[in-house]
Design a protein around this motif. Structure first.
Motif: not given
Length: 167
Positions: A98-99, A102, A106, A121, A124-125, A128, A136, A139-140, A167
């Motif tokens: 999943i990351s 995302l 992005a 985005v 997808a966030a 996550m 999450f 990934t951010c 995000l």
């Protein structure tokens, strides 16, 4: 009760797959889901490579590099062990599948910003967040660092700030 599990929807997703397919949940989790998630992970690496403007050969080699690296890192609690042994767990699926989605969305948004891409985005966030909130956050942080050069470009600066706000 642990509050983190109040929004843990990954087991619910596995149960929904089992119910919709009519296949026993143990078979879904133990037999069918791991190879599907592994293929999605490798396909995600290829797609991310192509989105970052790598040639097809280089994106293909990135799949081999990921596979080789995961095979080399198979000691206890290393990424390869997690990938091959526990891919159906929420944190591992979030990290390896999943990351990537995302990050891919992005990167596409930062390349050619549009409202549609920003909404994707955001979706997808949410996926996550509901799968594994800690992954999450990691990934951010990666996306925040990746997009920092966008602050220097006046045309993209506000689009980057909108991405960070989503995000």
């Amino acid at each position: 009760e642990i509050p983190r599990f109040w929004i843990a929807y990954w087991p619910l997703v596995e149960a929904m797959i089992s119910d919709l397919s009519g296949v026993d949940g143990l078979l879904v989790t133990g037999v069918y889901l791991p190879p599907a998630l592994a293929c999605l992970s490798f396909f995600g690496i290829y797609t991310l490579g192509r989105t970052l403007n790598l040639p097809r050969a280089a994106a293909g080699i990135s799949i081999l590099a990921q596979g080789f690296s995961l095979m080399r890192l198979t000691k206890w609690n290393q990424p390869g062990n997690l990938f091959f042994q526990r891919l159906t767990e929420d944190k591992v699926a979030a990290a390896f599948v999943i990351s990537l989605i995302l990050i891919l969305l992005a990167v596409e948004y930062l390349e050619k910003p549009s409202t549609r891409k920003l909404i994707l985005v955001g979706m997808a966030a949410l996926a996550m967040i509901f799968t594994h909130p800690i992954q999450f956050g990691m990934t951010c942080m990666i996306l925040g660092v990746y997009g920092l050069p966008s602050l220097l470009d006046k045309n993209v600066r506000w689009k980057y700030i909108a991405l960070i706000a989503i995000l």
